[in-house]
Design a protein around this motif. Structure first.
Motif, PDB file in Angstrom:
ATOM      1  N   THR B  66       0.812  -1.220   0.000  1.00  0.00           N
ATOM      2  CA  THR B  66       0.000   0.000   0.000  1.00  0.00           C
ATOM      3  C   THR B  66       0.844   1.268   0.000  1.00  0.00           C
ATOM      4  OG1 THR B  66      -0.088   0.301   2.376  1.00  0.00           O
ATOM      5  CG2 THR B  66      -1.713  -1.172   1.429  1.00  0.00           C
ATOM      6  N   GLY B  67       2.136   1.156   0.338  1.00  0.00           N
ATOM      7  CA  GLY B  67       2.989   2.327   0.376  1.00  0.00           C
ATOM      8  C   GLY B  67       2.840   3.142   1.658  1.00  0.00           C
ATOM      9  N   TYR B  68       1.984   2.712   2.588  1.00  0.00           N
ATOM     10  CA  TYR B  68       1.857   3.419   3.868  1.00  0.00           C
ATOM     11  C   TYR B  68       3.019   3.020   4.765  1.00  0.00           C
ATOM     12  CZ  TYR B  68      -2.799   5.353   3.112  1.00  0.00           C
ATOM     13  OH  TYR B  68      -3.852   6.080   2.659  1.00  0.00           O
ATOM     14  N   LEU B  69       3.866   3.998   5.108  1.00  0.00           N
ATOM     15  CA  LEU B  69       5.061   3.710   5.890  1.00  0.00           C
ATOM     16  C   LEU B  69       4.764   3.855   7.381  1.00  0.00           C
ATOM     17  CD1 LEU B  69       8.060   3.197   6.260  1.00  0.00           C
ATOM     18  CD2 LEU B  69       8.479   5.591   5.773  1.00  0.00           C
ATOM     19  N   SER B  70       4.581   2.727   8.046  1.00  0.00           N
ATOM     20  CA  SER B  70       4.329   2.780   9.489  1.00  0.00           C
ATOM     21  C   SER B  70       5.650   2.870  10.227  1.00  0.00           C
ATOM     22  CB  SER B  70       3.580   1.531   9.938  1.00  0.00           C
ATOM     23  OG  SER B  70       3.704   1.387  11.335  1.00  0.00           O
ATOM     24  N   PHE B  71       5.713   3.783  11.173  1.00  0.00           N
ATOM     25  CA  PHE B  71       6.931   3.913  11.950  1.00  0.00           C
ATOM     26  C   PHE B  71       6.691   3.460  13.377  1.00  0.00           C
ATOM     27  CE2 PHE B  71      11.189   5.475  12.197  1.00  0.00           C
ATOM     28  CZ  PHE B  71      11.564   5.526  10.875  1.00  0.00           C
ATOM     29  N   GLY B  72       5.683   2.629  13.566  1.00  0.00           N
ATOM     30  CA  GLY B  72       5.388   2.215  14.927  1.00  0.00           C
ATOM     31  C   GLY B  72       5.066   0.743  15.057  1.00  0.00           C
ATOM     32  N   HIS B  73       5.614  -0.058  14.131  1.00  0.00           N
ATOM     33  CA  HIS B  73       5.214  -1.463  14.166  1.00  0.00           C
ATOM     34  C   HIS B  73       5.782  -2.223  15.355  1.00  0.00           C
ATOM     35  CE1 HIS B  73       2.512  -1.902  10.975  1.00  0.00           C
ATOM     36  NE2 HIS B  73       2.714  -3.184  10.822  1.00  0.00           N
ATOM     37  N   ALA B  74       6.837  -1.688  15.966  1.00  0.00           N
ATOM     38  CA  ALA B  74       7.396  -2.378  17.129  1.00  0.00           C
ATOM     39  C   ALA B  74       6.380  -2.440  18.266  1.00  0.00           C
ATOM     40  CB  ALA B  74       8.661  -1.682  17.590  1.00  0.00           C
ATOM     41  N   ALA B  75       5.422  -1.488  18.280  1.00  0.00           N
ATOM     42  CA  ALA B  75       4.405  -1.517  19.327  1.00  0.00           C
ATOM     43  C   ALA B  75       3.617  -2.827  19.274  1.00  0.00           C
ATOM     44  CB  ALA B  75       3.456  -0.332  19.169  1.00  0.00           C
ATOM     45  N   PHE B  76       3.331  -3.291  18.063  1.00  0.00           N
ATOM     46  CA  PHE B  76       2.557  -4.537  17.942  1.00  0.00           C
ATOM     47  C   PHE B  76       3.400  -5.733  18.353  1.00  0.00           C
ATOM     48  CE2 PHE B  76       0.955  -1.681  14.498  1.00  0.00           C
ATOM     49  CZ  PHE B  76      -0.061  -1.175  15.276  1.00  0.00           C
ATOM     50  N   LEU B  77       4.696  -5.643  18.018  1.00  0.00           N
ATOM     51  CA  LEU B  77       5.621  -6.684  18.453  1.00  0.00           C
ATOM     52  C   LEU B  77       5.616  -6.753  19.984  1.00  0.00           C
ATOM     53  CD1 LEU B  77       8.142  -8.248  16.872  1.00  0.00           C
ATOM     54  CD2 LEU B  77       9.450  -6.736  18.321  1.00  0.00           C
ATOM     55  N   GLY B  78       5.674  -5.588  20.609  1.00  0.00           N
ATOM     56  CA  GLY B  78       5.703  -5.541  22.067  1.00  0.00           C
ATOM     57  C   GLY B  78       4.411  -6.042  22.679  1.00  0.00           C
ATOM     58  N   VAL B  79       3.284  -5.581  22.146  1.00  0.00           N
ATOM     59  CA  VAL B  79       1.991  -6.023  22.676  1.00  0.00           C
ATOM     60  C   VAL B  79       1.887  -7.539  22.577  1.00  0.00           C
ATOM     61  CG1 VAL B  79      -0.488  -6.000  22.248  1.00  0.00           C
ATOM     62  CG2 VAL B  79       0.778  -3.858  22.274  1.00  0.00           C
ATOM     63  N   GLY B  80       2.329  -8.076  21.425  1.00  0.00           N
ATOM     64  CA  GLY B  80       2.316  -9.531  21.251  1.00  0.00           C
ATOM     65  C   GLY B  80       3.174 -10.216  22.295  1.00  0.00           C
ATOM     66  N   SER B  81       4.336  -9.651  22.548  1.00  0.00           N
ATOM     67  CA  SER B  81       5.242 -10.266  23.522  1.00  0.00           C
ATOM     68  C   SER B  81       4.629 -10.285  24.918  1.00  0.00           C
ATOM     69  CB  SER B  81       6.563  -9.498  23.569  1.00  0.00           C
ATOM     70  OG  SER B  81       7.266  -9.658  22.369  1.00  0.00           O
ATOM     71  N   TYR B  82       4.049  -9.140  25.323  1.00  0.00           N
ATOM     72  CA  TYR B  82       3.441  -9.089  26.662  1.00  0.00           C
ATOM     73  C   TYR B  82       2.286 -10.076  26.774  1.00  0.00           C
ATOM     74  CZ  TYR B  82       6.179  -5.016  28.047  1.00  0.00           C
ATOM     75  OH  TYR B  82       7.204  -4.201  28.396  1.00  0.00           O
ATOM     76  N   ALA B  83       1.476 -10.151  25.718  1.00  0.00           N
ATOM     77  CA  ALA B  83       0.351 -11.085  25.748  1.00  0.00           C
ATOM     78  C   ALA B  83       0.867 -12.511  25.898  1.00  0.00           C
ATOM     79  CB  ALA B  83      -0.477 -10.954  24.467  1.00  0.00           C
ATOM     80  N   ALA B  84       1.922 -12.824  25.153  1.00  0.00           N
ATOM     81  CA  ALA B  84       2.433 -14.196  25.181  1.00  0.00           C
ATOM     82  C   ALA B  84       2.996 -14.541  26.559  1.00  0.00           C
ATOM     83  CB  ALA B  84       3.510 -14.360  24.111  1.00  0.00           C
ATOM     84  N   ILE B  85       3.742 -13.607  27.138  1.00  0.00           N
ATOM     85  CA  ILE B  85       4.368 -13.971  28.414  1.00  0.00           C
ATOM     86  C   ILE B  85       3.311 -14.114  29.514  1.00  0.00           C
ATOM     87  CG2 ILE B  85       4.953 -11.697  29.376  1.00  0.00           C
ATOM     88  CD1 ILE B  85       7.809 -13.478  29.699  1.00  0.00           C
ATOM     89  N   TRP B  86       2.260 -13.323  29.446  1.00  0.00           N
ATOM     90  CA  TRP B  86       1.205 -13.498  30.447  1.00  0.00           C
ATOM     91  C   TRP B  86       0.506 -14.834  30.295  1.00  0.00           C
ATOM     92  CZ3 TRP B  86       0.839 -11.596  34.951  1.00  0.00           C
ATOM     93  CH2 TRP B  86       1.301 -10.289  35.221  1.00  0.00           C
ATOM     94  N   MET B  87       0.301 -15.262  29.079  1.00  0.00           N
ATOM     95  CA  MET B  87      -0.296 -16.582  28.872  1.00  0.00           C
ATOM     96  C   MET B  87       0.589 -17.658  29.464  1.00  0.00           C
ATOM     97  SD  MET B  87      -3.162 -16.213  27.607  1.00  0.00           S
ATOM     98  CE  MET B  87      -3.742 -17.768  26.965  1.00  0.00           C
ATOM     99  N   MET B  88       1.901 -17.491  29.298  1.00  0.00           N
ATOM    100  CA  MET B  88       2.818 -18.501  29.825  1.00  0.00           C
ATOM    101  C   MET B  88       2.886 -18.467  31.342  1.00  0.00           C
ATOM    102  SD  MET B  88       5.980 -18.645  27.282  1.00  0.00           S
ATOM    103  CE  MET B  88       5.759 -19.256  25.641  1.00  0.00           C
ATOM    104  N   LYS B  89       2.800 -17.271  31.898  1.00  0.00           N
ATOM    105  CA  LYS B  89       2.841 -17.151  33.361  1.00  0.00           C
ATOM    106  C   LYS B  89       1.578 -17.722  33.991  1.00  0.00           C
ATOM    107  CE  LYS B  89       4.795 -13.033  35.032  1.00  0.00           C
ATOM    108  NZ  LYS B  89       6.173 -13.263  35.433  1.00  0.00           N
ATOM    109  N   LEU B  90       0.431 -17.505  33.318  1.00  0.00           N
ATOM    110  CA  LEU B  90      -0.836 -17.834  33.945  1.00  0.00           C
ATOM    111  C   LEU B  90      -1.458 -19.133  33.459  1.00  0.00           C
ATOM    112  CD1 LEU B  90      -2.461 -14.302  33.868  1.00  0.00           C
ATOM    113  CD2 LEU B  90      -1.338 -15.421  35.803  1.00  0.00           C
TER     114      LEU B  90
END
Lengths: 251, 398
Positions: B66-90
């Motif tokens: 699409t040519g849309y240059l996102s400069f914040g994709h790491a936020a989704f990486l981070g959200v995914g990481s936090y979600a995953a670690i909570w699943m593993m903890k709980l």
């Protein structure tokens, strides 16, 4: 029957009255030309028809439904297609892909997520696209990168893209602007051919009188935002008011 | 095969082969040779190759199409990481629920960010996404500490007892896939060569192959064509009866979900998260990967990700001792001179080398490494054609 009915449309840009009480009705299955000197409001009127601008007052009815307040893509889905002054095509895509997009839009509506099926598996649509390309004599260019084509070819491709959606009303914004005489004549022939083959209403905005008089069934003359006269080409040719509007300042 | 054909199939098989054979391909040098430090076939690095490959493949669906240059994709990486670690903890130390939740949460978050950011295009869109990512980073770092562990982040601890996993008293749980632990490896030895086959790596590689396959399908689908139409001419799109907004949003969410998947896998491989994962440099890195490899191409982002991670981990390991060894054959003065010249480009200076290479690629190969490959191919073809021609011209004369 009138397919397009414009009633008492006013549009003001700051202190400039771009359109003042425009009334216009385009009859079904005709070629209707809108002419007028520079700054007469032709483009503003066109933009009001396709949803790019919203008139301050008045109504625009297409086939009994109001187009006011609708987005351009909704108006297109209603059956109004637009050809631009400078051809607007998908330059990064091939000619064939350019044809497939309007076909998908026609079949699937404004948004549909076909993310897994392959484009290449749509045999029926491909055939339809090839038939249309053949009609505008572009079948041999189907795999070309569309940005690399000549302006005349881009114009033809754009028309093919509009026509393949089978619109009820085709709006042409100065389709021969900046073209050489030979190209202009080709475009006239193409439009005549297109018109002869299908039920379609064409509204055309044009500077070139040659084009207008060879194509139009009815002509509306616009000057300073208001329609001066509306008549057949024969009657318009000698009309004193038209002469005045066009030649007034020069004569 | 698999609904893809021709060149796409070749590219897919190539990527699959590269991913599956990586432990061998990346360890071409014997263990005790001087070149051994260029070996990249250790699990930790290989995992990073494919995880960032997934991240870049997803990013390319948005940016490349699409040519849309996102400069914040790491936020989704981070959200995914936090979600995953909570699943593993709980819930469970099995990585599957963690990864699924990583994708779900990153997807939901990207719907919100995308819905707002996509109201603008061009540089304004980039700035909006950057603002969201930096906001997420700052929140994770401070206000959301109960949820994110703040500066120290989250790890799996002795006190964590996930519902579905039985961990013996006092032991720290380890991520697994139905009992197969991610950290398990078996080492193959041939003469002086050593190849590490790691469970975690192969899990990641399998996920990347699937992710890559889906990306090919998206690229060749009507949806993918519409996304390219968005990039090419939005005006024509609107006047063709298409609403471009939901198309861009869908692309944004899909790429956000890819980022979430990458984040989830990161946690599955190394069970810890910190907020720095969402910092803007992390968002910039995926942009670099995609452009360096070739935005809008299928294999480009994978190459770019591999290239950057290789530089980061291998070039950064070259220190002055190593340089002295390399130039030991030169006379003393020359040796020191050469070391002085090369020193700023290696070790901690690896980003200088990367920056120069990135500049060179952008200026001379705007299509990225993929374009470089294509040019080489054309050059060889032309040479071959010339040879054929000249030999053809010679033959009648003889």
């Amino acid at each position: 029957m009138a397919i397009l009915e414009v009633k008492d449309v006013n549009k003001r840009f700051g202190g400039l009255q771009a359109l003042g009480n425009v009334n216009l009705s385009v009859q079904d299955n005709t070629v209707h030309a809108i002419i007028g000197p520079n700054g007469a409001g032709k483009s503003t009127l066109l933009n009001c028809l396709v949803g790019k601008l919203i008139p301050d007052t008045g109504s625009v009815m297409f086939d009994g439904q109001s187009v006011l307040g609708r987005k351009p893509y909704e108006i297109c889905q209603m059956g109004i297609s637009r050809v631009f002054q400078t051809p607007e095509i998908f330059g990064d895509l091939t000619v064939m892909e350019n044809m497939m997009i309007p076909l998908f839009a026609k079949r699937d509506g404004a948004f549909r997520m076909h993310a897994i099926e392959a484009v290449s598996s749509e045999k029926g649509l491909r055939e339809e696209a090839e038939k249309m390309l053949d009609e505008v004599n572009m079948l041999d260019k189907r795999n070309m990168h569309s940005a690399s084509m000549s302006r005349g070819d881009k114009r033809r491709l754009e028309m093919a893209m509009c026509l393949i959606q089978k619109p009820r009303l085709l709006l042409l914004d100065e389709p021969t602007a900046g073209m050489a005489r030979a190209d202009t004549n080709n475009t006239i022939d193409l439009l005549k051919e297109i018109k002869a083959k299908r039920d379609i209403t064409i509204a055309i905005i044009e500077h070139d009188m040659h084009v207008v008089f060879s194509l139009a069934d009815r002509i509306t003359v616009l000057a300073q935002g208001t329609p001066l006269v509306e008549d057949t080409p024969e009657n318009i040719k000698g009309h004193p008011k038209v002469k005045e509007a066009y030649l007034g300042e020069a004569a | 095969m698999l609904g893809i054909k021709g060149k796409d199939l070749t590219v897919f098989l190539l990527v699959a082969a590269l991913a599956l054979l990586a432990p061998f391909l990346l360890n071409p040098f014997p263990v005790d040779s001087a070149m051994a430090q260029f070996n990249a076939g250790y699990p930790d690095l290989m995992q990073r190759f494919v995880i960032f490959g997934i991240f870049a493949i997803g990013f390319n669906i948005l940016f490349g199409l699409t040519g849309y240059l996102s400069f914040g994709h790491a936020a989704f990486l981070g959200v995914g990481s936090y979600a995953a670690i909570w699943m593993m903890k709980l819930l469970s130390l099995n990585i599957i629920p963690g990864i699924v939740m990583a994708i779900v949460f990153a997807g939901l978050f990207s719907v919100v960010v995308g819905y707002i950011s996509l109201r603008r295009s061009g540089i304004y869109f980039s700035i909006l996404t950057l603002a969201f990512a930096q906001m997420s980073y700052a929140l994770a770092y401070s206000v959301l500490t109960p949820l994110t562990g703040g500066e120290t982040g989250l790890q799996i601890k002795q006190t964590d007892t996930p519902l579905l996993s039985n961990i013996p008293e006092g032991e720290i749980g380890r991520a697994n896939l139905f009992g197969l632990e991610m950290s398990d490896s078996s080492i193959l030895r041939f003469a002086n060569w050593e190849f590490t086959m790691n469970v975690g790596y192969y899990v990641c590689a399998a996920v990347m192959i699937v992710a890559f396959y889906l990306a090919i399908r998206i690229f060749r689908s009507p949806f993918g064509m519409m996304l390219r139409a968005v990039k090419s001419n939005q005006q024509r799109m609107n006047y063709t009866g298409l609403n471009s907004r939901p198309y861009t949003l869908a692309a944004f969410v899909i790429s956000g979900m890819y980022a979430g998947l990458a984040g989830g896998l990161m946690v599955a491989m190394d069970t810890q998260v910190g907020p720095e994962r969402m910092f803007w440099t992390a968002s910039g890195e995926v942009v670099l990967m995609t452009i360096l490899g070739g935005a809008g191409t299928l294999i480009g982002p994978v190459l770019g990700a591999g290239f950057i991670k290789y530089m980061e981990n291998i070039v950064s390991k070259i220190n002055s001792t190593v340089l002295h060894e390399w130039f030991a054959f030169l006379p003393d003065g020359m040796e020191d001179f050469m070391v002085t010249i090369f020193y700023p480009f290696v070790g901690k200076g690896w980003s200088l080398t990367l920056g120069l290479m990135f500049m060179a690629v952008v200026i001379f190969l705007p299509g990225g490494l993929v374009e470089g490959g294509q040019r080489l191919k054309r050059l060889f073809r032309r040479k071959k054609a010339e040879d054929d021609q000249s030999s053809a011209a010679k033959t009648p004369a003889e």
